[in-house]
Motif scaffolding. Structure first.
Motif, short mmCIF file in Angstrom:
data_model
loop_
_atom_site.label_atom_id
_atom_site.label_comp_id
_atom_site.label_asym_id
_atom_site.label_seq_id
_atom_site.Cartn_x
_atom_site.Cartn_y
_atom_site.Cartn_z
N ARG A 163 0.83 -1.21 0.00
CA ARG A 163 0.00 0.00 0.00
C ARG A 163 0.86 1.25 0.00
O ARG A 163 0.54 2.25 -0.67
CB ARG A 163 -0.93 -0.01 1.21
N CYS A 164 1.96 1.21 0.74
CA CYS A 164 2.86 2.37 0.78
C CYS A 164 3.49 2.61 -0.58
O CYS A 164 3.61 3.76 -1.04
CB CYS A 164 3.94 2.16 1.83
N ALA A 166 2.23 1.94 -3.41
CA ALA A 166 1.21 2.51 -4.28
C ALA A 166 1.02 4.00 -4.00
O ALA A 166 0.66 4.77 -4.90
CB ALA A 166 -0.11 1.77 -4.10
N GLN A 167 1.25 4.41 -2.76
CA GLN A 167 1.03 5.80 -2.35
C GLN A 167 2.24 6.68 -2.64
O GLN A 167 2.10 7.89 -2.88
CB GLN A 167 0.70 5.85 -0.86
N GLN A 170 2.36 9.38 -5.45
CA GLN A 170 1.56 10.57 -5.16
C GLN A 170 2.26 11.46 -4.14
O GLN A 170 2.22 12.69 -4.26
CB GLN A 170 0.20 10.14 -4.63
N ASP A 171 2.91 10.85 -3.14
CA ASP A 171 3.67 11.63 -2.16
C ASP A 171 4.81 12.38 -2.84
O ASP A 171 5.08 13.55 -2.50
CB ASP A 171 4.22 10.71 -1.08
N ARG A 174 3.38 15.40 -4.69
CA ARG A 174 3.00 16.46 -3.74
C ARG A 174 4.23 17.15 -3.17
O ARG A 174 4.28 18.38 -3.05
CB ARG A 174 2.16 15.87 -2.61
N SER A 193 4.19 12.68 8.07
CA SER A 193 3.56 11.39 7.75
C SER A 193 4.59 10.37 7.28
O SER A 193 4.59 9.21 7.72
CB SER A 193 2.49 11.60 6.68
#
Length: 247
Positions: A163-164, A166-167, A170-171, A174, A193
């Protein structure tokens, strides 16, 4: 045959799809290095064909990551599209594992020959370890994190890691925008975070880098300190590199 095509030109995407529609191939397309790494992290391929000039990160970064993290590449043969490469660049790419060069404009015969080579390689390769064995090997590297944060459950660790990964793209997007625009508050929240996430995954050095970025962004926001811009940019670029390696 499972083929990953990394190409942002829609016309070339269509050409490859049409050329391989009768070749018993399952083709997956993506348009950037981050998308490609995410695909490779979640499934196996027999052939990766990548352009070099891609939006955002250069195709060389994809190849370098696969060289550093062979578990992402698996048994895939690597091929690149190019508009013409000199001998030195070809040698560098070969050192990163590239075995086929498809010169633009690519012919149908060359493309199909590349796929056939990958099929032959797949059919003659030694069997790879089961996915469960790979997961256990990865978890053992961070056994302390597995025991401390996941109650010794390596499967739960792997699910969280997926999951990380996949994220993280996007991080990264940003963080790039916030660092470029000098938006200290959003950057501080993101770093806060990521600090927790990276520590939980068992990457204390990367977590410490995120903590430094969080502190710098907070200080800059409170004091409106323009002198800290260079330090913030440095920490972000280093943290981005760490995240990219984890995708």
């Amino acid at each position: 045959m499972r083929v990953l095509l990394v190409e942002d030109d829609p016309s070339l995407q269509r050409f490859v799809a049409m050329a391989l529609e009768d070749e018993d191939v399952r083709l997956q397309g993506c348009t950037s290095v981050d998308e490609a790494l995410l695909s490779l992290a979640t499934q196996a391929f027999d052939l990766v064909i990548s352009d070099l000039m891609l939006p955002g990160r250069h195709g060389n970064e994809l190849l370098a990551t696969l060289s550093e993290r062979p578990e992402l590449r698996g048994q895939a043969m690597l091929a690149v599209f190019s508009a013409g490469l000199n001998g030195q660049v070809r040698q560098q790419l070969e050192g990163l594992g590239v075995s086929r060069f498809l010169v633009k404009p690519c012919s149908l015969a060359d493309l199909r020959a590349c796929v056939q080579d990958a099929r032959t390689l797949r059919d003659t390769a030694s069997p790879v370890a089961p996915a469960e064995d790979s997961a256990r090997a990865t978890a053992s590297v961070h056994q302390t994190a597995v025991e401390e944060f996941f109650g010794g459950n390596a499967g739960l660790y792997q699910a969280f890691l997926a999951r990380c990964r996949a994220q993280f793209p996007q991080d990264i997007a940003r963080g790039r925008d916030a660092a470029r625009l000098g938006q200290h508050q959003p950057l501080r929240h993101l770093a806060h975070s990521l600090k927790s996430v990276l520590q939980t995954l068992g990457y204390p050095d990367a977590a410490a880098l995120a903590r430094e970025l969080e502190d710098l962004a907070q200080q800059a926001g409170e004091r409106q300190d323009v002198d800290s811009t260079a330090a913030i940019q440095d920490r972000w670029l280093r943290l981005e590199a760490e995240l990219s390696r984890l995708i």
